[in-house]
Design a protein around this motif. Sequence first.
Motif, PDB file in Angstrom:
ATOM      1  N   SER A 215       0.939  -1.149  -0.001  1.00 39.09           N
ATOM      2  CA  SER A 215      -0.075  -0.147  -0.218  1.00 39.09           C
ATOM      3  C   SER A 215       0.986   1.163   0.137  1.00 39.09           C
ATOM      4  O   SER A 215       2.007   1.367   0.473  1.00 39.09           O
ATOM      5  N   PHE A 235      -2.250  -0.907  -3.573  1.00 38.11           N
ATOM      6  CA  PHE A 235      -3.463  -0.140  -3.753  1.00 38.11           C
ATOM      7  C   PHE A 235      -3.073   1.241  -2.990  1.00 38.11           C
ATOM      8  O   PHE A 235      -1.952   1.255  -2.309  1.00 38.11           O
ATOM      9  N   TYR A 237      -3.971   3.618  -0.657  1.00 33.33           N
ATOM     10  CA  TYR A 237      -4.838   3.443   0.775  1.00 33.33           C
ATOM     11  C   TYR A 237      -5.546   4.579   1.016  1.00 33.33           C
ATOM     12  O   TYR A 237      -6.731   4.683   1.794  1.00 33.33           O
ATOM     13  N   GLU A 240      -8.978   3.986  -0.238  1.00 30.83           N
ATOM     14  CA  GLU A 240      -9.849   2.810   0.324  1.00 30.83           C
ATOM     15  C   GLU A 240     -10.501   3.290   1.478  1.00 30.83           C
ATOM     16  O   GLU A 240      -9.910   3.739   2.394  1.00 30.83           O
ATOM     17  N   THR A 246     -10.684  -4.021   2.168  1.00 32.49           N
ATOM     18  CA  THR A 246      -9.653  -3.862   0.981  1.00 32.49           C
ATOM     19  C   THR A 246      -8.663  -5.139   1.315  1.00 32.49           C
ATOM     20  O   THR A 246      -8.301  -5.879   0.336  1.00 32.49           O
TER      21      THR A 246
END
Lengths: 374, 374
Positions: A215, A235, A237, A240, A246
């Motif tokens: 992340s 991803f 963060y 999210e 997640t």
Amino acid sequence: MASTAAGEEVPNKRVVLKHYVTGFPSADAMEVLTGTASLAVPPGSSAMVVKNLYISCDPYMRDRMTKHERPSYVPEFVLGEDLITNLCYKSLWPPPFRWYKFICLQTLVNFGVCKVTASGHSDYKVGDLVWGVTGWEEYTLVTEPESFFKIHHPELPLSYYTGVLGMPGLTAWAGFFQVGKPKKGDYVFVSAASGAVGQLVGQLAKLTGCYVVGSAGSDEKVNLLKNKFGFDEAFNYKKEADLDATLRRYFPEGIDIYFESVGGPTLEAVLENMRPHGRIPAVGMISQYNLEEKHGVRNIFQVVAKRLRMEGLLVFDYYSDYYKFEEEMAGYLKEGKISYVEDIAEGLEEAPAALIGLFTGRNVGKQLVAVARV
Amino acid sequence: MASTAAGEEVPNKRVVLKHYVTGFPSADAMEVLTGTASLAVPPGSSAMVVKNLYISCDPYMRDRMTKHERPSYVPEFVLGEDLITNLCYKSLWPPPFRWYKFICLQTLVNFGVCKVTASGHSDYKVGDLVWGVTGWEEYTLVTEPESFFKIHHPELPLSYYTGVLGMPGLTAWAGFFQVGKPKKGDYVFVSAASGAVGQLVGQLAKLTGCYVVGSAGSDEKVNLLKNKFGFDEAFNYKKEADLDATLRRYFPEGIDIYFESVGGPTLEAVLENMRPHGRIPAVGMISQYNLEEKHGVRNIFQVVAKRLRMEGLLVFDYYSDYYKFEEEMAGYLKEGKISYVEDIAEGLEEAPAALIGLFTGRNVGKQLVAVARV
């Protein structure tokens, strides 16, 4: 150095902390001053004088910008007038920090890459390239040269010794292998994954045959993770809303190793998603450093329920492994098995902003400051 | 057993959970019913029927009284109608809990000391004394006798096999030695120190040459710790307004091993007082079990700063060491090197109140229920 004979006083730019900080720090808490430095080693001493080439900006420095109510794991930076108060902390400091208090008063200190310009120590010669804890200034008098490591791969970029070949590299390597005890096929999650330590943990995990998700705080960084560092998934963060969900999506089987640099709500979400007997090597908790009220982690019971092992480490405990690590990592770099991204600020004047940038995530890759070229 | 021939149906009193619980549980959530049990093993099966003599009340059972949103480390007790829902959790359960779902529907289950009254298994004979996970009832059909341990020291009180010679004993022994890795001279803090596990940890620490301080919730218990179990110091945590300061007073040098059974604010205060490289074996967090909003631990960063190792353990992972442990602990008991205090409730009717009493600290020493004498 032809123009500066040993013993000569030269101008010496340096970064000082003006006052202690609470909450989110500003670059204004620091100031760049110009004083002078002697290029001579005191007669009869085994000290050395180094010219600082690259200095490292590391998140743990935030702790040193706060006046501690109780001794912390590294002492706060010294403002000068606080010298006496600080003496009583001495026995708690790990060695490389202890020595500098007496020679770098009012100057920030941290890991850096240096060239020896004068030496009273038989193991360190003029011209040697070394790395260790030095001052945020142009020249530093080092009273304990033994605390510095020799640089054996000057054919690689010297700046790498503030990162992949220095403290963050050794931290990633020791934390992942010695504390994380990975097995092929393990599911690994890395937070702050594009930073100095995270990018290496992810790549070491891939070399070990693990599945790795990272992340980071921007799409640019996520792109680096996937396309440069070879993470399986990554991803942003900040995009999210429910980190627990997640992580469940990325790790339907759960997480075997979480390499912890972030703390707070991230740790909480991770604990919900760990597998039984998971390991959490913890090297920092950057999300918490600037909070006056720290986030309370409500599900530590998962440590019991899932028989987790959470273990903190500081790089000092692994210094004896350094040269072994240096050879291994230099090999990976030369073979192209490890990629490395750094973010270099030019000149001591940029150092305060570069340090503060760590906490806003401004840096892309390992943040350091070039003080001088070799 | 003369009056109850194999195959006969006999009355069978049992404790059931009437409904799932949130917050602080009440004994009313349970009910004592009388049904019948067959004393025969199904033809051709390798099951056994046991008569339950002593059943154990353990804090972890609280988790099983709550309907889990996500699978927990042990499944919730089954109310009956929930059977189908619960099937999907199966793979997460440690073995001794998995088997019982199918045979003890609606009856609480936990560790107990039993006598075999019928057996289709060649390793278990009628009259054998065993301990393992059984029902909160008079007679239980055990479909997996291999999950039971044989009792090799019936000359010691049989009830000890719910405690010092059973699950809590193995938990204390494995947690202290295998996870805590004590050295002579270590500073050890034990919370819930007069309980089933804590009283043993403290005494094992003394046998190892450690300095041991325990906390408990009444002056009577503190007295036990100091005068019966040989703790160096003990205090009543309910009388301490500032636990951080209390621990600083008892551990001016800091804590090397914290044996964690309590969690919450206690863990927070302990983290402030741990020494570098300290170890925290964690076997429970009883302070948190009845809270709908769990306490957030705000200083987990101490794990990094002090290079702590916090590690959860469940007794199942150490089952292979059990008979070694049994010999060692039985030896200590016979030599008078370990003292042991238990709190015995008489009869299944008292079981619900005895279990709830764990959460108010009513019990003094290991809480168990005598169902029948051998």
